[in-house]
Enzyme design. Structure first.
Site, PDB file in Angstrom:
ATOM      1  N   ASN A   1       0.875  -1.178   0.000  1.00  0.00           N
ATOM      2  CA  ASN A   1       0.000   0.000   0.000  1.00  0.00           C
ATOM      3  C   ASN A   1       0.913   1.229   0.000  1.00  0.00           C
ATOM      4  OD1 ASN A   1      -1.789   2.054   0.482  1.00  0.00           O
ATOM      5  ND2 ASN A   1      -2.263   1.445   2.592  1.00  0.00           N
TER       6      ASN A   1
ATOM      7  N   LYS B   1       0.207   4.297  -0.423  1.00  0.00           N
ATOM      8  CA  LYS B   1      -0.385   5.548   0.102  1.00  0.00           C
ATOM      9  C   LYS B   1      -0.058   6.705  -0.842  1.00  0.00           C
ATOM     10  CE  LYS B   1       0.076   3.498   4.610  1.00  0.00           C
ATOM     11  NZ  LYS B   1      -0.103   3.649   6.019  1.00  0.00           N
TER      12      LYS B   1
ATOM     13  N   HIS C   1      -9.741   1.757   4.500  1.00  0.00           N
ATOM     14  CA  HIS C   1      -8.487   1.946   5.239  1.00  0.00           C
ATOM     15  C   HIS C   1      -8.712   2.942   6.371  1.00  0.00           C
ATOM     16  CE1 HIS C   1      -4.372   2.948   6.240  1.00  0.00           C
ATOM     17  NE2 HIS C   1      -4.012   1.839   5.615  1.00  0.00           N
TER      18      HIS C   1
ATOM     19  N   GLU D   1      -6.979   5.273   7.480  1.00  0.00           N
ATOM     20  CA  GLU D   1      -6.645   6.672   7.162  1.00  0.00           C
ATOM     21  C   GLU D   1      -7.816   7.352   6.457  1.00  0.00           C
ATOM     22  OE1 GLU D   1      -2.954   5.857   5.180  1.00  0.00           O
ATOM     23  OE2 GLU D   1      -2.003   5.421   7.100  1.00  0.00           O
TER      24      GLU D   1
ATOM     25  N   GLU E   1      -6.172  -4.503  10.346  1.00  0.00           N
ATOM     26  CA  GLU E   1      -5.131  -3.513  10.605  1.00  0.00           C
ATOM     27  C   GLU E   1      -5.490  -2.720  11.859  1.00  0.00           C
ATOM     28  OE1 GLU E   1      -2.766  -2.432   6.778  1.00  0.00           O
ATOM     29  OE2 GLU E   1      -4.459  -1.086   6.949  1.00  0.00           O
TER      30      GLU E   1
ATOM     31  N   GLY F   1       2.058   2.336  10.889  1.00  0.00           N
ATOM     32  CA  GLY F   1       3.139   3.321  10.835  1.00  0.00           C
ATOM     33  C   GLY F   1       3.752   3.663  12.190  1.00  0.00           C
TER      34      GLY F   1
ATOM     35  N   SER G   1       2.791  -1.950  10.426  1.00  0.00           N
ATOM     36  CA  SER G   1       4.221  -2.002  10.776  1.00  0.00           C
ATOM     37  C   SER G   1       4.905  -3.324  10.440  1.00  0.00           C
ATOM     38  CB  SER G   1       4.425  -1.659  12.259  1.00  0.00           C
ATOM     39  OG  SER G   1       4.028  -0.329  12.504  1.00  0.00           O
TER      40      SER G   1
END
Ligand code: PGA
Length: 252
Positions: free
Chosen positions: A11, A13, A100, A102, A169, A175, A213
């Site tokens: 991914n 991003k 996702h 985000e 996730e 991250g 991560s």
């Protein structure tokens, strides 16, 4: 080591330009060279600006290119700045990440994600549907109810489940270099599969990936959890070396 199909999905991003083709090309070359070894599928989900360019430039392509989100409307419409699943499919996307965290943080709710899943399935895209709890949910012991509501809120029994891959996730692990405890992760993956089967009254076990991560060092820990069907890899997928090392170490 099991020979069950494992997915390694990158991914990217908001990352990359035409020069980043070298990353995708190295990963594709690695996949070609190691085609006979291990039953694996590699997908790189890139920004919309790169999908068509990468698809055209990749010769003897054995990896797939995916997108990272879409507008919920099916085809075209007055939605400035938006791109539909139909348009992404036309550009050559075979997979799409939806839900996702985000994007959820920017206001995407389960019902909106559901509409996006419907549009994407109509285009026969493979949907990577992300679910996961925040650290607050976790500290309140609400991980399982959150996962249940995300699954129930965006999926329906009548969907073509063969085209849906779940990605667990935990938001707090994205991250951050923080990863779940092995035992917790094992239980959560098992729980997602069990709940999915019970809720949709199916005997078919869904594919469930882990994301958050993932790197070449901690992959060994994840590889010992056989219920995990693959990985959604963010930061480390922006480097061909880091991404390839994850796959190599997984099978080591
Ligand atoms: P990360 O991201 O690997 O950088 O934690 C994972 C993701 O956002 O899918």
């Amino acid at each position: 080591m099991t020979n069950k199909l494992k997915l390694f999905i990158g991914n990217w991003k908001m990352f990359g330009d035409f020069g980043s083709f070298k990353i995708v090309n190295s990963i594709n070359k690695f996949a070609i060279k190691n085609k006979k070894f291990n039953n694996k599928k590699i997908v790189i989900c890139v920004p919309n600006t790169l999908i068509h360019f990468f698809k055209k430039k990749l010769k003897k392509k054995i990896i797939s290119i995916g997108a990272q989100n879409c507008h919920e409307n099916e085809k075209y419409g007055p939605f400035t700045g938006s791109v539909s699943a139909f348009m992404l499919k036309k550009m050559g996307a075979e997979y799409i990440i939806l839900g996702h965290s985000e994007n959820r943080q920017e206001g995407e709710v389960n019902s909106l994600i559901k509409k996006k899943i419907i549009s994407s399935l109509k285009q026969k895209l493979n949907v990577i549907f992300c679910i996961g709890e925040t650290s607050k949910d976790k500290s309140k012991g609400r991980t399982f109810p959150i996962l249940r509501s995300q699954i129930k809120g965006s999926l329906e029994k009548k969907f073509n489940m063969n085209k849906i891959i779940l990605a667990y996730e935990p938001v707090w692990s994205i991250g951050t270099n923080k990863i779940p405890k092995k035992n917790d992760l094992e239980n959560t993956i098992k729980y997602i599969k069990k709940f999915f089967k019970k809720n949709f009254k199916t005997t078919k076990t869904p594919k469930v990936l882990y994301g958050g991560s993932v790197n070449s060092k901690n992959i060994k820990l994840f590889s010992s959890i056989t219920d995990i069907d693959g990985f959604l890899i963010g930061g480390a997928s922006q480097s061909s070396k880091k991404f390839i090392d994850i796959i190599k170490n997984y099978y080591k």
